[in-house]
Each structure stands twice: as C-alpha cells, then as structure tokens.
Write an enzyme that holds these catalytic residues in place. Structure first.
Site, PDB file in Angstrom:
ATOM      1  N   LYS A 147      33.686  43.502  38.253  1.00 32.49           N
ATOM      2  CA  LYS A 147      33.978  42.840  36.972  1.00 32.49           C
ATOM      3  C   LYS A 147      33.656  43.790  35.825  1.00 32.49           C
ATOM      4  O   LYS A 147      33.042  44.831  36.005  1.00 32.49           O
ATOM      5  CB  LYS A 147      33.148  41.560  36.802  1.00 32.49           C
ATOM      6  CG  LYS A 147      33.318  40.531  37.893  1.00 32.49           C
ATOM      7  CD  LYS A 147      34.681  39.903  37.913  1.00 32.49           C
ATOM      8  CE  LYS A 147      34.795  38.918  39.074  1.00 32.49           C
ATOM      9  NZ  LYS A 147      36.137  38.553  39.371  1.00 32.49           N
ATOM     10  N   SER A 172      41.535  39.478  40.355  1.00 31.16           N
ATOM     11  CA  SER A 172      40.744  39.130  39.169  1.00 31.16           C
ATOM     12  C   SER A 172      40.613  40.254  38.145  1.00 31.16           C
ATOM     13  O   SER A 172      40.258  39.998  37.001  1.00 31.16           O
ATOM     14  CB  SER A 172      39.355  38.641  39.568  1.00 31.16           C
ATOM     15  OG  SER A 172      38.554  39.713  40.006  1.00 31.16           O
TER      16      SER A 172
END
Length: 187
Positions: free
Chosen positions: A82, A41
């Site tokens: 993230k 990701s």
C-alpha cells in the site's frame, strides 16, 4: 592430480559454495526480498502479478515518508502493498476527491488516470480519520495507508492504522514481467 590436491580443490569449491549460500541468505532475509503483487488494489501504479523487490533495510536507517509504497504484515496474516498517506501525528481527510493532511491539500498524480475514468462520483469517498479509526490523528508509531485503486482496496480505512513494527520495507522497483520493469516514482 594427487589425492591431496583433489581434496584441497573440493574443499575450496565447498567453501565458495557455502559462502555464496550464506551471502544469498543474508541478502534475502535482511536486505532485499522479492514480492509478488496479488490483486488490483494498487492499480494503475502496480499490476496484479508484478514482481518487485522489497528493500528491508530502508527503514532501519530512515523512516517512512508520505507516499512511499510499503509492504507490511496485514492483520489476516498476508503481506499487503500500500501507499503511505498518513504519518504519526497527522490528521487525514478526503473531501471532493482531494487529500488533506494536517489541513493542507495534496496532489496525488498517481490517481489522475483513474480519476478521469470515474463518472459516478469521486474515486475516493469523503472521510475523516476520526470516522475511520476513531481518532483524529494517526497514532504514534503507526501509519495510515491506502491502495491507489481506492474503490477496490482493503487498507487503513478498513483494517486500521499499521504499526511500524509490521512494516517489512519499502518497494519501488518492478522487475517482472520484463516489459513492465520500472522504478515506481513516489510523486
């Protein structure tokens, strides 16, 4: 060597070992911790199985900044890595593959490599914050985060905003594998 001297030397070694273990525990649990990138990701910035150092102390003395890479406790009990896109009070919108924060366009150079590869539409599908979290601004005490691999990232677009209380810390140093060791630049 006398019995008393041996006992004294053993006690000194024991104290040194206990202090070393205590110091390592304090550093590990309160200041810095290792983390392993699990998944794709954050590609191309971070690769699956990269090992990084999380600075747990960074937000004790400061606040997250836009584009910091953070580690946080995600809703399903895992820790996620993230990038901070929205801070409390921000409006967030994507259109034509461009990030707009509070109406201002932002460059995201860490996405350039993937944007060049995409031929079937934008890397980041258009959206507004209202569409994703039901609010027009990032709530107070929360962050809007996204993975760099926008098409394959489970992030605030899916799990909602992240409470600051769930943030473990900031990370920007890859130490393993050695060939990939580097400091991740925010911008």
């Amino acid at each position: 060597m006398t019995k008393t001297k041996k006992k004294n030397e053993l006690w000194e070694w024991t104290k040194a070992l206990l202090i070393a273990v205590l110091l390592a525990a304090v550093i590990r649990y309160f200041l810095f911790a290792p983390i392993v990138v699990d998944g794709l990701s954050m590609m191309p910035t971070l690769h699956d199985q990269n090992r990084m150092i999380v600075n747990k102390f960074s937000y004790e003395v400061g606040s997250p900044k836009r584009f910091d890479i953070i580690v946080f406790h995600a809703p399903e009990g895992k820790d996620y890595i993230k990038r901070v896109i929205g801070l409390p009070g921000d409006t967030i919108e994507y259109k034509n593959d461009i990030l707009y924060v509070n109406g201002k366009a932002y460059k995201e150079p860490y996405l350039d490599e993937y944007k060049k590869q995409v031929v079937d539409g934008p890397l980041t599908d258009p959206f507004t914050l209202k569409e994703k979290i039901g609010r027009s601004t990032v709530p107070k005490g929360e962050l809007f985060v996204m993975g760099d691999n926008r098409r394959f990232s489970k992030d605030s677009r899916h799990i909602g905003t992240i409470p600051l209380s769930k943030v473990i810390g900031k990370t920007n140093f890859v130490y393993w594998p050695m060939k990939d060791a580097h400091i991740v630049r925010v911008k």
